[in-house]
Design an enzyme around this catalytic site. Structure first.
Site, short mmCIF file in Angstrom:
data_model
loop_
_atom_site.label_atom_id
_atom_site.label_comp_id
_atom_site.label_asym_id
_atom_site.label_seq_id
_atom_site.Cartn_x
_atom_site.Cartn_y
_atom_site.Cartn_z
N HIS A 95 0.87 -1.18 0.00
CA HIS A 95 0.00 0.00 0.00
C HIS A 95 0.89 1.22 0.00
O HIS A 95 1.68 1.43 0.92
CB HIS A 95 -0.93 0.02 1.21
CG HIS A 95 -1.89 1.17 1.19
ND1 HIS A 95 -3.14 1.09 0.61
CD2 HIS A 95 -1.78 2.45 1.65
CE1 HIS A 95 -3.76 2.24 0.73
NE2 HIS A 95 -2.95 3.09 1.35
N CYS A 96 0.79 2.04 -1.04
CA CYS A 96 1.66 3.20 -1.20
C CYS A 96 0.96 4.46 -0.72
O CYS A 96 -0.07 4.85 -1.30
CB CYS A 96 2.07 3.35 -2.67
SG CYS A 96 3.12 4.80 -2.96
N PRO A 97 1.48 5.13 0.30
CA PRO A 97 0.83 6.36 0.76
C PRO A 97 0.93 7.50 -0.24
O PRO A 97 0.11 8.42 -0.21
CB PRO A 97 1.59 6.69 2.06
CG PRO A 97 2.91 6.03 1.90
CD PRO A 97 2.66 4.79 1.10
#
Length: 410
Positions: A123-125
């Site tokens: 999950h890439c912020p």
């Protein structure tokens, strides 16, 4: 695959610190590079100036195109309540309580997206979304184009400062004298004042920092793509080797999705159509493996994790804060740098810890819900718990879960 806004929830992905910072960096570097290129190399006078300006605009467009596609196309999600076509295949799969369905091979549940993600990498912020099956190519292309564009911008910043300050700087043997009021022989289209110099220097720092940081992420992504893996699967493979070595089982774990040749692995992500190969559920596999080789290994690791977990009893309340100052300075400053949740604790509760650091621990808190066997999982300060002997009730619960996992993998 074009960007499609299904609902306002997709647009709200922009309202997050990650996209705000990422788009701000892109806007600052792009706008300053355009302004400085006008000062340094006026695009209408020479072919080189025109080519430089066109390439600069081209970088900005390509970066934004891949960034927004990575964000809004999304990774692809396993349908809610999904189950395999063959009922007997369910014994090889994990069941997701949140999605009320089985996890397809290579999928994992994301706490942030609250869905099971196809071929989840992480999950890439910065895009406020997961990187997975459908947007992996867009995300990796963004990681390639951003350092290239920032390198070009950094070159423009350096050349602009050099050409504009060259006639204003006189070098002595021991001193450097700067006369910012010196008259230039040729005036630029736009004035290069002290604020412009400061802004260019700031943009140069952003461009160089982005080139190094994002460039490193690109090489990490390409390393796993050329092996047809994800970051999660690389971690699973490492744990498989550790498990086999620890128990001396003599097994040979072969990663099932590595097709042997790097070009074949590369084509699983990057295609001319822009859409990745496969439907996100069925995958081409190694000749010595089958569709559930990796999921069976995950079930073995899950059962092993329950066996190795250590029971602790809570001796100090904790409210679930990310950086609790009341638990000591070391706990405050050495909080885990992760988006994994924290769990609140109350005296007398029992925790099954599976990993930890010197000041923090990660584990499950078993709730008094026998029907769903729900668990709260997350980080908590180490000083709030103390190691204890296994309770009969907890031990029996662990034994039953471990035995059920073992039955699945046999």
């Amino acid at each position: 695959m074009p960007v499609v806004f299904i609902n306002l929830h997709e647009v709200r992905r922009l309202c997050h610190w990650g996209p705000v910072i990422a788009l701000t960096v892109i806007a600052v570097c792009s706008s300053m590079a355009i302004l400085d290129s006008i000062i340094w190399y006026w695009p209408l006078d020479t072919t080189g100036g025109s080519f430089n300006f066109i390439m600069l605009i081209n970088w900005s467009v390509l970066i934004l195109y891949n960034y927004f596609n990575a964000m809004f196309v999304g990774p692809g999600y396993i349908p809610l309540g999904w189950k395999p076509e063959k009922e007997e295949d369910t014994k090889y799969l994990q069941f997701c309580r949140m999605c009320q369905g089985y996890k397809a091979p290579r999928s994992h549940h994301c706490r942030k997206c609250n869905r099971c993600v196809m071929k989840m990498d992480h999950h890439c912020p910065w895009i406020n979304n997961c990187c997975g099956h459908q947007n992996h190519a867009y995300f990796t292309s963004f990681l390639l184009l951003a350092p290239l564009g920032c390198s070009h911008a950094a070159f423009i910043f350096i050349m602009t400062m050099y050409t504009q300050l060259y006639e204003r700087i006189s070098f002595g043997w021991s001193t450097v004298k700067i006369d910012m009021s010196a008259v230039r022989r040729f005036q630029p289209i736009m004035p290069f004042s002290v604020p412009a110099f400061a802004a260019t220097l700031f943009a140069l720092g952003l461009a160089l920092g982005t080139t190094i940081a994002v460039g490193m992420l690109f090489f990490i992504q390409m390393k796993v793509i050329l092996r047809n893996k994800t970051s999660v699967e690389a971690w699973i493979e490492e744990k498989a080797k550790d498990r086999i070595q620890y128990y001396q089982t003599g097994e040979e774990f072969i990663f099932p999705y590595d097709l042997g040749r790097r070009w074949e692995n590369f084509k699983q992500v990057f295609t001319w159509s822009g859409s990745p190969e496969g439907d996100g559920i069925q995958w081409p596999i190694h000749a010595k493996c089958h569709q559930h080789t990796l999921t069976i290994e995950q079930l073995k690791q899950k059962a092993d994790k329950r066996v190795r977990s250590i029971q602790y009893r809570v001796v100090e309340d904790y409210n679930g804060a990310c950086c609790p100052l009341s638990k000591g300075l070391n706990t405050f400053f050495r909080t885990p740098c992760t988006e994994e949740p924290r769990i609140g604790l109350h005296k007398g509760e029992t925790i099954l810890a599976t990993r930890g650091t010197k000041w923090w621990m990660y584990g499950d808190k078993v709730l008094d819900d026998e029907q769903t066997k729900a668990r709260l999982r997350g980080w908590f300060p180490r000083r709030c718990v103390e190691k204890c002997h296994y309770d009969t009730a907890v031990t029996s619960a662990m034994t039953s879960e471990t035995s059920s996992e073992e039955k699945k993998v046999k």
